[in-house]
Design a protein around this motif. Structure first.
Motif, PDB file in Angstrom:
ATOM      1  N   ALA A   1      23.427 -27.122-119.129  1.00  0.00           N
ATOM      2  CA  ALA A   1      23.880 -28.489-118.850  1.00  0.00           C
ATOM      3  C   ALA A   1      25.293 -28.477-118.281  1.00  0.00           C
ATOM      4  CB  ALA A   1      23.815 -29.322-120.125  1.00  0.00           C
ATOM      5  N   THR A   2      26.109 -27.541-118.743  1.00  0.00           N
ATOM      6  CA  THR A   2      27.478 -27.458-118.228  1.00  0.00           C
ATOM      7  C   THR A   2      27.482 -27.025-116.758  1.00  0.00           C
ATOM      8  OG1 THR A   2      28.110 -26.745-120.431  1.00  0.00           O
ATOM      9  CG2 THR A   2      29.771 -26.522-118.704  1.00  0.00           C
ATOM     10  N   TRP A   3      26.664 -26.008-116.463  1.00  0.00           N
ATOM     11  CA  TRP A   3      26.543 -25.598-115.063  1.00  0.00           C
ATOM     12  C   TRP A   3      26.075 -26.771-114.213  1.00  0.00           C
ATOM     13  CZ3 TRP A   3      28.165 -21.485-112.471  1.00  0.00           C
ATOM     14  CH2 TRP A   3      28.460 -20.300-113.190  1.00  0.00           C
ATOM     15  N   PHE A   4      25.092 -27.498-114.732  1.00  0.00           N
ATOM     16  CA  PHE A   4      24.572 -28.641-113.982  1.00  0.00           C
ATOM     17  C   PHE A   4      25.684 -29.659-113.727  1.00  0.00           C
ATOM     18  CE2 PHE A   4      23.058 -33.057-114.364  1.00  0.00           C
ATOM     19  CZ  PHE A   4      22.375 -33.141-113.159  1.00  0.00           C
ATOM     20  N   ALA A   5      26.387 -30.015-114.818  1.00  0.00           N
ATOM     21  CA  ALA A   5      27.397 -31.063-114.682  1.00  0.00           C
ATOM     22  C   ALA A   5      28.524 -30.604-113.767  1.00  0.00           C
ATOM     23  CB  ALA A   5      27.936 -31.428-116.069  1.00  0.00           C
TER      24      ALA A   5
ATOM     25  N   ASP B   1      30.231 -26.859 -85.343  1.00  0.00           N
ATOM     26  CA  ASP B   1      29.877 -28.156 -85.919  1.00  0.00           C
ATOM     27  C   ASP B   1      30.523 -28.287 -87.304  1.00  0.00           C
ATOM     28  OD1 ASP B   1      28.637 -30.271 -87.221  1.00  0.00           O
ATOM     29  OD2 ASP B   1      26.730 -29.969 -86.165  1.00  0.00           O
ATOM     30  N   PRO B   2      31.396 -29.284 -87.494  1.00  0.00           N
ATOM     31  CA  PRO B   2      32.109 -29.376 -88.778  1.00  0.00           C
ATOM     32  C   PRO B   2      31.196 -29.699 -89.963  1.00  0.00           C
ATOM     33  CG  PRO B   2      32.538 -31.310 -87.428  1.00  0.00           C
ATOM     34  CD  PRO B   2      31.776 -30.347 -86.566  1.00  0.00           C
ATOM     35  N   THR B   3      29.974 -30.174 -89.687  1.00  0.00           N
ATOM     36  CA  THR B   3      29.114 -30.544 -90.819  1.00  0.00           C
ATOM     37  C   THR B   3      28.346 -29.347 -91.376  1.00  0.00           C
ATOM     38  OG1 THR B   3      27.199 -31.089 -89.453  1.00  0.00           O
ATOM     39  CG2 THR B   3      28.764 -32.870 -89.892  1.00  0.00           C
ATOM     40  N   VAL B   4      28.356 -28.217 -90.644  1.00  0.00           N
ATOM     41  CA  VAL B   4      27.540 -27.077 -91.091  1.00  0.00           C
ATOM     42  C   VAL B   4      27.974 -26.586 -92.469  1.00  0.00           C
ATOM     43  CG1 VAL B   4      27.034 -24.634 -90.634  1.00  0.00           C
ATOM     44  CG2 VAL B   4      26.783 -26.310 -88.831  1.00  0.00           C
ATOM     45  N   LEU B   5      29.271 -26.393 -92.633  1.00  0.00           N
ATOM     46  CA  LEU B   5      29.753 -25.824 -93.896  1.00  0.00           C
ATOM     47  C   LEU B   5      29.512 -26.768 -95.081  1.00  0.00           C
ATOM     48  CD1 LEU B   5      30.985 -23.287 -94.999  1.00  0.00           C
ATOM     49  CD2 LEU B   5      33.264 -24.294 -94.667  1.00  0.00           C
ATOM     50  N   PRO B   6      29.947 -28.046 -94.989  1.00  0.00           N
ATOM     51  CA  PRO B   6      29.669 -28.919 -96.142  1.00  0.00           C
ATOM     52  C   PRO B   6      28.172 -29.082 -96.416  1.00  0.00           C
ATOM     53  CG  PRO B   6      30.590 -30.177 -94.298  1.00  0.00           C
ATOM     54  CD  PRO B   6      30.745 -28.734 -93.965  1.00  0.00           C
ATOM     55  N   ARG B   7      27.380 -29.081 -95.349  1.00  0.00           N
ATOM     56  CA  ARG B   7      25.940 -29.244 -95.538  1.00  0.00           C
ATOM     57  C   ARG B   7      25.369 -28.049 -96.311  1.00  0.00           C
ATOM     58  NH1 ARG B   7      21.931 -31.816 -91.035  1.00  0.00           N
ATOM     59  NH2 ARG B   7      19.982 -31.132 -91.926  1.00  0.00           N
ATOM     60  N   PHE B   8      25.810 -26.855 -95.912  1.00  0.00           N
ATOM     61  CA  PHE B   8      25.350 -25.644 -96.599  1.00  0.00           C
ATOM     62  C   PHE B   8      25.842 -25.641 -98.053  1.00  0.00           C
ATOM     63  CE2 PHE B   8      26.131 -21.173 -97.804  1.00  0.00           C
ATOM     64  CZ  PHE B   8      24.830 -20.723 -97.778  1.00  0.00           C
ATOM     65  N   LEU B   9      27.131 -25.949 -98.229  1.00  0.00           N
ATOM     66  CA  LEU B   9      27.688 -25.929 -99.593  1.00  0.00           C
ATOM     67  C   LEU B   9      27.019 -26.970-100.482  1.00  0.00           C
ATOM     68  CD1 LEU B   9      31.524 -25.445 -99.078  1.00  0.00           C
ATOM     69  CD2 LEU B   9      29.897 -23.875-100.135  1.00  0.00           C
ATOM     70  N   HIS B  10      26.719 -28.112 -99.895  1.00  0.00           N
ATOM     71  CA  HIS B  10      26.072 -29.190-100.643  1.00  0.00           C
ATOM     72  C   HIS B  10      24.731 -28.695-101.193  1.00  0.00           C
ATOM     73  CE1 HIS B  10      26.130 -33.341-101.779  1.00  0.00           C
ATOM     74  NE2 HIS B  10      24.987 -33.631-101.179  1.00  0.00           N
ATOM     75  N   MET B  11      23.997 -28.015-100.332  1.00  0.00           N
ATOM     76  CA  MET B  11      22.703 -27.466-100.739  1.00  0.00           C
ATOM     77  C   MET B  11      22.893 -26.382-101.794  1.00  0.00           C
ATOM     78  SD  MET B  11      19.703 -28.202 -99.842  1.00  0.00           S
ATOM     79  CE  MET B  11      18.830 -28.372 -98.314  1.00  0.00           C
ATOM     80  N   PHE B  12      23.889 -25.559-101.602  1.00  0.00           N
ATOM     81  CA  PHE B  12      24.128 -24.434-102.501  1.00  0.00           C
ATOM     82  C   PHE B  12      24.519 -24.933-103.891  1.00  0.00           C
ATOM     83  CE2 PHE B  12      26.541 -20.809-104.134  1.00  0.00           C
ATOM     84  CZ  PHE B  12      25.651 -19.787-103.866  1.00  0.00           C
ATOM     85  N   LEU B  13      25.416 -25.907-103.925  1.00  0.00           N
ATOM     86  CA  LEU B  13      25.825 -26.453-105.224  1.00  0.00           C
ATOM     87  C   LEU B  13      24.656 -27.180-105.878  1.00  0.00           C
ATOM     88  CD1 LEU B  13      29.335 -27.634-104.105  1.00  0.00           C
ATOM     89  CD2 LEU B  13      28.921 -26.064-106.006  1.00  0.00           C
ATOM     90  N   GLY B  14      23.855 -27.841-105.049  1.00  0.00           N
ATOM     91  CA  GLY B  14      22.654 -28.496-105.575  1.00  0.00           C
ATOM     92  C   GLY B  14      21.735 -27.480-106.236  1.00  0.00           C
ATOM     93  N   ALA B  15      21.664 -26.285-105.640  1.00  0.00           N
ATOM     94  CA  ALA B  15      20.813 -25.235-106.208  1.00  0.00           C
ATOM     95  C   ALA B  15      21.327 -24.830-107.590  1.00  0.00           C
ATOM     96  CB  ALA B  15      20.782 -24.033-105.272  1.00  0.00           C
ATOM     97  N   ILE B  16      22.646 -24.730-107.714  1.00  0.00           N
ATOM     98  CA  ILE B  16      23.209 -24.372-109.025  1.00  0.00           C
ATOM     99  C   ILE B  16      22.891 -25.478-110.037  1.00  0.00           C
ATOM    100  CG2 ILE B  16      25.348 -23.869-110.284  1.00  0.00           C
ATOM    101  CD1 ILE B  16      26.502 -22.843-107.651  1.00  0.00           C
ATOM    102  N   ALA B  17      23.042 -26.720-109.588  1.00  0.00           N
ATOM    103  CA  ALA B  17      22.790 -27.844-110.494  1.00  0.00           C
ATOM    104  C   ALA B  17      21.334 -27.843-110.962  1.00  0.00           C
ATOM    105  CB  ALA B  17      23.125 -29.157-109.786  1.00  0.00           C
ATOM    106  N   VAL B  18      20.405 -27.698-110.022  1.00  0.00           N
ATOM    107  CA  VAL B  18      18.977 -27.722-110.377  1.00  0.00           C
ATOM    108  C   VAL B  18      18.661 -26.586-111.359  1.00  0.00           C
ATOM    109  CG1 VAL B  18      16.655 -27.314-109.463  1.00  0.00           C
ATOM    110  CG2 VAL B  18      18.182 -28.895-108.302  1.00  0.00           C
ATOM    111  N   THR B  19      19.182 -25.404-111.076  1.00  0.00           N
ATOM    112  CA  THR B  19      18.904 -24.270-111.956  1.00  0.00           C
ATOM    113  C   THR B  19      19.552 -24.477-113.320  1.00  0.00           C
ATOM    114  OG1 THR B  19      18.980 -22.921-109.967  1.00  0.00           O
ATOM    115  CG2 THR B  19      18.879 -21.756-112.046  1.00  0.00           C
ATOM    116  N   GLY B  20      20.777 -25.018-113.330  1.00  0.00           N
ATOM    117  CA  GLY B  20      21.438 -25.300-114.608  1.00  0.00           C
ATOM    118  C   GLY B  20      20.595 -26.235-115.451  1.00  0.00           C
TER     119      GLY B  20
END
Lengths: 505, 417
Positions: free
Chosen positions: B225-229, B180-199
């Motif tokens: 804030a830089t990590w978030f941005a 499924d081509p959406t698996v990777l972007p979906r996972f990465l989207h969540m992962f980057l979101g995690a970095i943003a929230v923690t930042g």
């Protein structure tokens, strides 16, 4: 049959057994231990006992770690497991009880926050009174979560009036609700005492150890003694059909005996260390006690699961996920027609074993492995023929063991037999009468025991007459499979039965 | 033709669908925030521990000590949406989970390992030395595994047509959904979101520390804030990647086809941009607090919109097989009422307990011991000997009296007043 069956090499039931028992072992400690913490804190504060308080703080830390890291996660594990292994039952239970679970979740929320706050405020500006109040809040939430979940577990065993009125209240306050609640509550208290004995056994303070051995020991042994009549009451609170299983099925009897033995042993061992010989309380002794506690929890769960046979929800859903109301249809039209998850849709001579494998997975794999492991079927079929095994498979509900009815056609039962016999060990088997009896009659009868005894039936009959009955057994009673053994087996069996008849009173 | 999915239960759904969906959204939102903090917390802790300067280590420690608590609440708030998704989408969810049975059940030992490790790290952080970044990476890997399995289950669940063949190919439950081509972007989207929230979390806590430790606080808030941005900007690209990889029907649902989906996409995008702008404004502000809280509020709106979009995509994908809106319902109003009353009481109790916690900050060292400690009297000699540091992981730093405002992360915020 509506859901695919997750095939686990060693048997999926082991996953639920391991995760379930670990969870209950910790979760019931989380309840009883909460009461223990707050009552012991009150006692230590009142007597101004610094050593007891100091130990209690460490005990709280251990308690928090264990209940959060292992209790909460294995609780989620149970969710995962029941969804994977019994999706049909889980789905039904969730539709019926989602608000009970939601309410339990609310208690879980309070529980988690309370234990963190209680643990973090042992030494602080928080007054003793307020600290103990947090402890009481924790215990109340933990106990109420037990009160909630107990209704669902008891419902599976004794749905009672719900089967007719479909009301949530009838489902929740079902016939075995109170007896199960009492049994579980007492186990919570036993575990509270046992875990306390374990953590204090690490202390080097002999006086403290003796004090806790006496105090926490009293929790464990008194609750263990009460647990024995409570367990009896639980069995007596069951409908007769369930109660009978304790008598009739060896594994249920063994589980009940393990419960009795482990509980009595806990009571005795704790009494010894609590009253006579506190110095015995070292790490090995405490860990043995804890292990016995695990046996109490494990056997209780084992009994509860086994007396529910052959159902997941009594009179509603069989253990192989077939709804009671669908059984007649499935036996007429067949599993291959009803299941969404099979590759073979019809049985032909060339695909019989392959279809049998798929059918076995649907109908039997909830409790059995095919080839090896515990409860494996094929090894027991040595020396039997396909016609007879097919006959047995089609009549599983009549066999000893509390099995559900086979949810397919005779042809499908025959396919399962073909598949199993391909996996059965080859080689000769003893042909004497007793062996033939054990192989061909033993699955459904005892000679003089409690399960369909037939010994006296042959009283005064000659071997030749008995052989004639055996030959026509399916015509005598169509619940029995037709005789398909050899002449020699028939003769040996007849002789054996004639001899048994002679002994019968 | 045989329906390719299991039939809906005979027992009707015991609440209106909209009500269950609302609870699903809200509880999942809270779960996502906690879960993001664990995932991002371990990543940033690893990065900071690798860098190894004092300021980095202080920030890493600040993250590591909250993780056991955050995990407890992530699990708690994970159970609730799991319950509601089973009520609403049981036939699809169970089937998909069974197809991934083995990796799915392995989540439990993996979670226990990671959780234990986080406890150990919070407690023995100082003693772990050079192991610290590696342990955080191990955690990141373990937690990433959990997220990855979930993404597989929730994407496979949207393609019932593939269920049967996948099952028959391997009934042992090893069916990851990698095609499924959406698996990777979906996972990465969540992962980057995690970095943003923690930042952003780190930035807010840094900003609150500026008054007490100007240098550390300022660095931490800027770094956060830089990590978030940074993570948010990259995430917008990944979000676009996900969007274009969606099947046409599902994409259309977000672009005018479904009112909620379209509003969620528009609002989510706007709120995401607003949170980014606010964080960037905050970086150069002397009083960044307001900006950062604004960014946090906008981020929560973004997350909520994402959750709604996720749900709209699910219903669009399943439209031909399973219409959740048409599921038979028979609300158990009495039980729902009891749940709501108890829930309100639980909130009230939680506020009370958090206030107790705020009042009773754990004693850290003898020098800062304030008056009025009412311990049982065991520790009159010196609280430093009390062993209370060992009770549970806790943040260091002097204890300060005074009110605090926030919720669960208060567990560790006593030094932030």
């Amino acid at each position: 049959m509506n859901y695919p069956v997750w095939e686990v090499v060693f048997g999926s039931r082991w996953i639920i057994a391991v995760i379930g028992v670990i969870h209950v072992f910790i979760a019931q400690f989380a309840v009883g231990g909460g009461l223990f913490l707050v009552l012991t804190e009150g006692r230590a504060r009142k007597s101004e006992d610094p050593a007891l308080l100091e130990w209690l703080k460490k005990h709280t830390r251990f308690f928090t770690f264990l209940t959060l890291v292992f209790g909460a996660t294995t609780g989620v594990g149970i969710w995962f497991t029941i969804g994977l292994i019994s999706p049909e039952a889980t789905s039904h239970l969730i539709h019926l009880f989602v608000w009970v679970w939601a309410i339990e979740w609310v208690f879980f929320l309070v529980e988690i926050l309370a234990i963190i706050v209680y643990n973090r405020t042992w030494v602080s500006r928080v007054s003793r009174r307020q600290h103990m109040l947090i402890g009481w809040i924790y215990f109340a939430a933990a106990y109420l979560s037990l009160v909630a979940i107990n209704g669902i577990l008891a419902f599976q065993l004794t749905p009672g009036r719900w089967l007719a009125d479909h009301s949530l209240l009838s489902a929740f306050f079902n016939p075995s609700y109170w007896s199960q609640l009492i049994v579980r509550s007492l186990i919570c208290v036993v575990l509270a005492g046992l875990y306390a004995l374990v953590t204090v056994s690490w202390s080097k303070d002999r006086i403290l150890k003796a004090e806790v051995a006496k105090y926490a020991g009293t929790w464990a042994w008194s609750a263990a003694i009460l647990l024995l009549p409570a367990g009896y009451w639980f069995v007596r609170s069951l409908p007769k059909a369930n109660e009978d299983l304790v008598r009739l099925i060896a594994s249920v009897r063994e589980a009940s005996l393990l419960f009795l033995g482990a509980t009595a042993l806990v009571a005795v061992l704790v009494l010894v260390v609590s009253t006579v010989w506190p110095r015995l309380l070292g790490k090995p002794y405490a860990l043995v006690l804890l292990f016995m506690g695990l046996c109490v929890v494990g056997s209780t769960e084992w009994v509860r699961e086994s007396v529910r046979k052959p159902y997941t929800i009594t009179d509603y859903l069989y253990i192989n996920h077939v709804a009671v109301r669908d059984l007649a249809r499935d036996r007429k039209e067949g599993m291959l027609a009803a299941s969404l998850w099979v590759g073979e849709k019809t049985i032909t001579p060339s695909n019989e074993a392959a279809a049998g494998k798929e059918l076995f997975r649907i109908a039997c794999s909830a409790c059995h492995n095919a080839v090896s492991g515990s409860n494996a079927v094929a090894p027991r079929l040595k020396g039997l023929d396909a016609a007879f095994v097919g006959g047995l498979v089609y009549r599983t509900d009549l066999m000893r063991g509390g099995m559900p009815p086979f949810p397919g056609t005779q042809q499908e039962a025959q396919a399962v037999a073909r598949y199993l016999l391909e996996k059965a060990p080859r080689g000769g088997v003893p042909r004497d009468g007793a062996s033939v009896w054990a192989r061909r009659c033993g699955p459904c009868h005892t000679l003089a025991g409690s399960f369909r005894p037939v010994g006296s039936f042959f009283k005064g009959q000659r071997p030749d007459d008995i052989a004639a009955v055996i030959e026509a057994i399916n015509s005598v009673n169509d619940k029995m499979p037709p005789w398909s053994g050899s002449q020699a087996e028939e003769k040996a069996l007849a002789k054996f039965l004639a001899a048994q008849g002679g002994r019968a009173k | 033709m045989i329906t390719p999915i299991p039939p809906v239960d005979a027992i009707p759904v015991p609440a209106p669908i909209w009500f269950l969906k609302t609870l699903l959204y809200v509880t999942f939102l809270i779960h996502v925030i906690f879960m993001n903090l664990i995932l991002g917390g371990n990543l940033l802790a690893a990065v900071f521990a690798f860098k190894g300067k004092a300021k980095h280590l202080a920030a890493a420690r600040r993250l590591v000590v909250i993780l056991p608590y955050v995990t407890a609440f992530a699990i708690l708030f994970g159970v609730a949406p799991l319950l509601f998704v089973q009520v609403l989408y049981g036939p699809l969810f169970y089937t998909s989970a069974i197809l991934l049975g083995t990796p799915f059940i392995l989540i439990i030992p993996v979670l226990i390992t990671a959780y234990s490790l986080m406890y150990a790290m919070a407690r023995w952080w100082e003693r772990l030395g050079d192991l610290r970044p590696w342990l955080s990476l191990v955690n990141l890997f373990l937690l990433g595994y959990i997220g990855f399995v979930w993404v597989n289950i929730f994407t496979l669940m949207l393609e019932p047509d593939r269920f049967k063949d996948k099952y028959l190919a391997h009934p042992g439950g090893w069916q990851l959904n990698l095609v499924d081509p959406t698996v990777l972007p979906r996972f990465l989207h969540m992962f980057l979101g995690a970095i943003a929230v923690t930042g952003l979390y780190l930035a807010i806590r840094g900003a609150r520390r500026i008054r007490f430790e100007p240098e550390q606080g300022r660095w931490q808030f800027r770094s956060g804030a830089t990590w978030f941005a940074g993570a948010t900007i990259v995430n917008m690209v990944v979000g676009l990647w996900w969007l274009v990889d969606l099947p046409k029907d599902e994409m259309t649902a977000l672009m005018g086809g479904n009112m909620f989906g379209s509003i969620a996409l528009g609002l989510g995008l706007l709120a995401g941009l607003a949170s980014l702008a606010l964080a960037l404004l905050g970086i150069n502000s002397l009083k960044p607090g307001r900006y950062l809280w604004g960014a946090a509020c906008a981020l929560v709106v973004t997350l909520l919109c994402m959750i709604v979009m996720r749900d709209v995509i699910r219903d669009a994908a399943l439209r031909t097989y399973y219409d959740v809106a048409r599921t038979a319902t028979h609300p158990q109003w009495g039980a729902i009422g009891l749940f709501l009353v108890l829930f309100a009481a639980a909130i009230w109790l939680s506020v009370f307990m958090l206030n107790v916690l705020k009042k009773g900050a754990p004693v850290d060292n003898g020098a800062t011991r304030g008056p009025g400690l009412t311990d049982s009297g065991v520790h009159k000699a010196s609280p430093a000997e009390s062993g209370i540091r060992k009770l549970l992981p806790s943040d260091s730093g002097p204890i300060k009296a005074g009110p605090s405002t926030s919720g669960v992360h208060r567990l560790d915020d006593q030094d932030d007043q």
